[in-house]
Write an enzyme that holds these catalytic residues in place. Structure first.
Site, PDB file in Angstrom:
ATOM      1  N   GLY A  35       2.088   2.138   9.510  1.00 55.99           N
ATOM      2  CA  GLY A  35       1.241   1.403  10.166  1.00 55.99           C
ATOM      3  C   GLY A  35       1.676  -0.193  10.098  1.00 55.99           C
ATOM      4  O   GLY A  35       2.510  -0.640   9.281  1.00 55.99           O
ATOM      5  N   THR A  37      -0.149  -2.714   9.046  1.00 53.91           N
ATOM      6  CA  THR A  37      -0.361  -3.262   7.695  1.00 53.91           C
ATOM      7  C   THR A  37       0.530  -2.902   6.449  1.00 53.91           C
ATOM      8  O   THR A  37       1.052  -3.769   5.982  1.00 53.91           O
ATOM      9  CB  THR A  37      -1.931  -3.086   7.299  1.00 53.91           C
ATOM     10  OG1 THR A  37      -2.660  -3.252   8.599  1.00 53.91           O
ATOM     11  CG2 THR A  37      -2.286  -3.930   6.278  1.00 53.91           C
ATOM     12  N   ALA A  91      -5.831   1.120   6.603  1.00 51.95           N
ATOM     13  CA  ALA A  91      -6.679   2.087   7.146  1.00 51.95           C
ATOM     14  C   ALA A  91      -7.120   1.612   8.620  1.00 51.95           C
ATOM     15  O   ALA A  91      -7.034   0.312   8.803  1.00 51.95           O
ATOM     16  CB  ALA A  91      -7.851   2.031   6.143  1.00 51.95           C
ATOM     17  N   GLY A 103      -5.276   7.239  10.228  1.00 56.03           N
ATOM     18  CA  GLY A 103      -4.774   8.143  11.124  1.00 56.03           C
ATOM     19  C   GLY A 103      -4.300   7.684  12.594  1.00 56.03           C
ATOM     20  O   GLY A 103      -3.950   8.433  13.469  1.00 56.03           O
ATOM     21  N   GLY A 104      -4.991   6.482  12.803  1.00 60.44           N
ATOM     22  CA  GLY A 104      -4.676   5.948  13.770  1.00 60.44           C
ATOM     23  C   GLY A 104      -3.156   5.914  14.435  1.00 60.44           C
ATOM     24  O   GLY A 104      -2.954   6.110  15.703  1.00 60.44           O
ATOM     25  N   GLU A 111       0.090  11.355   4.838  1.00 62.40           N
ATOM     26  CA  GLU A 111      -0.812   9.975   4.201  1.00 62.40           C
ATOM     27  C   GLU A 111      -1.694  10.660   3.134  1.00 62.40           C
ATOM     28  O   GLU A 111      -2.341  10.266   2.352  1.00 62.40           O
ATOM     29  CB  GLU A 111      -1.463   9.217   5.206  1.00 62.40           C
ATOM     30  CG  GLU A 111      -0.594   8.301   5.932  1.00 62.40           C
ATOM     31  CD  GLU A 111      -1.403   7.303   6.964  1.00 62.40           C
ATOM     32  OE1 GLU A 111      -0.761   6.499   7.339  1.00 62.40           O
ATOM     33  OE2 GLU A 111      -2.188   7.812   7.348  1.00 62.40           O
ATOM     34  N   LYS A 129     -11.317  -4.620   9.442  1.00 60.59           N
ATOM     35  CA  LYS A 129     -11.302  -3.065   9.102  1.00 60.59           C
ATOM     36  C   LYS A 129     -12.564  -2.739   8.374  1.00 60.59           C
ATOM     37  O   LYS A 129     -12.936  -1.477   8.321  1.00 60.59           O
ATOM     38  CB  LYS A 129     -10.248  -2.742   8.411  1.00 60.59           C
ATOM     39  CG  LYS A 129      -8.783  -3.085   8.926  1.00 60.59           C
ATOM     40  CD  LYS A 129      -8.590  -2.000  10.035  1.00 60.59           C
ATOM     41  CE  LYS A 129      -7.189  -2.240  11.007  1.00 60.59           C
ATOM     42  NZ  LYS A 129      -5.824  -2.220  10.210  1.00 60.59           N
TER      43      LYS A 129
END
Ligand code: A5P
Length: 231
Positions: A35, A37, A91, A103-104, A111, A129
């Protein structure tokens, strides 16, 4: 990247990532998240590796594997590790008791296996978040394609609403060639209970509720770094 040239949200991600990599020790196995981040953590880890740190990375997605390899981080296959020292991942939502929705980006299955094998799971996040209750973000549920209709019906029985994830006109496929149902349960009162119910549905490979898997959340807020520990 110079900090002045990046948007605030990215700055928050970057400073959280740079704080998180301080937990990595030499000669260890490190889980590499997926992701936007986790991306900053991978950049920071690559810098440490260039300066002599010796680690083996366990990637949580094909995308992360190719990024890490391109930056000179050695990788080890998930099948070959029986424990991971530290994992740094992102996250979609977290609460102060360190439960998460992930899981976006679609990588939730790997993961979750990586998090489950990890001694110190560190989640890094920007300040958007953090939530009081999980559930505004829909819970990704990875399903074996043949089980799609069945799982969707079971989600409805649990008072949820599922939407098959698409990639334009095409059905989105995970790295493991499965479907994702994004399930909306509204704000969730008891995430542990919902997690248990989803785990019991035949055909569900993993879902995005991460309960009791996280040791530390490091969040960037403006220029500040806030750390949330397991109480
Ligand atoms: C990937 O499957 C996800 O679990 C990501 O960790 C999560 O979606 C956060 O992504 P960003 O860091 O891009 O917000």
């Amino acid at each position: 990247l110079e900090n002045q040239t990046i948007p605030l949200k990215d700055l928050e991600k970057k400073i959280a990532a740079e704080e998180a990599v301080k937990y990595i020790k030499d000669n260890t196995i490190v889980g590499l998240g997926t992701g936007s981040t986790a991306y900053y953590a991978i950049l920071a880890i690559a810098d440490l590796v260039k300066n002599g740190l010796n680690i083996q990375g366990v990637p949580t997605s094909e995308k992360t594997a190719s990024l890490a390899l391109s930056l000179g981080i050695k990788l080890i296959d998930l099948k070959e590790v029986d424990a991971i020292d530290v994992t740094i991942d992102g996250a979609d939502e977290f609460t102060s008791d360190l439960n998460l929705i992930k899981g976006g980006g679609g990588a939730l299955f790997r993961e979750k296996i990586v998090a489950s094998l990890t001694k110190t799971e560190i989640i890094i996040a920007d300040s958007a978040k953090k939530v009081d209750r999980l559930g505004k973000f829909k819970i990704p549920v990875e399903v074996e394609p043949l089980a799609y209709n069945y799982v969707n019906q079971q989600i409805i029985k649990l008072s949820g609403k599922g939407a098959l994830r698409k990639n334009g006109e095409e059905i989105y496929l995970t790295d493991n060639h499965n479907y994702i149902i994004d399930a909306d349960f509204g704000l969730i009162d008891e995430p542990e209970v919902l997690s248990g119910s989803l785990n019991q549905i035949e055909g569900v490979l993993a879902h995005g509720l991460f309960i009791n898997l996280t040791s530390i959340v490091i969040m960037g807020k403006g220029q500040e770094i806030l750390t949330f520990n397991k109480s």
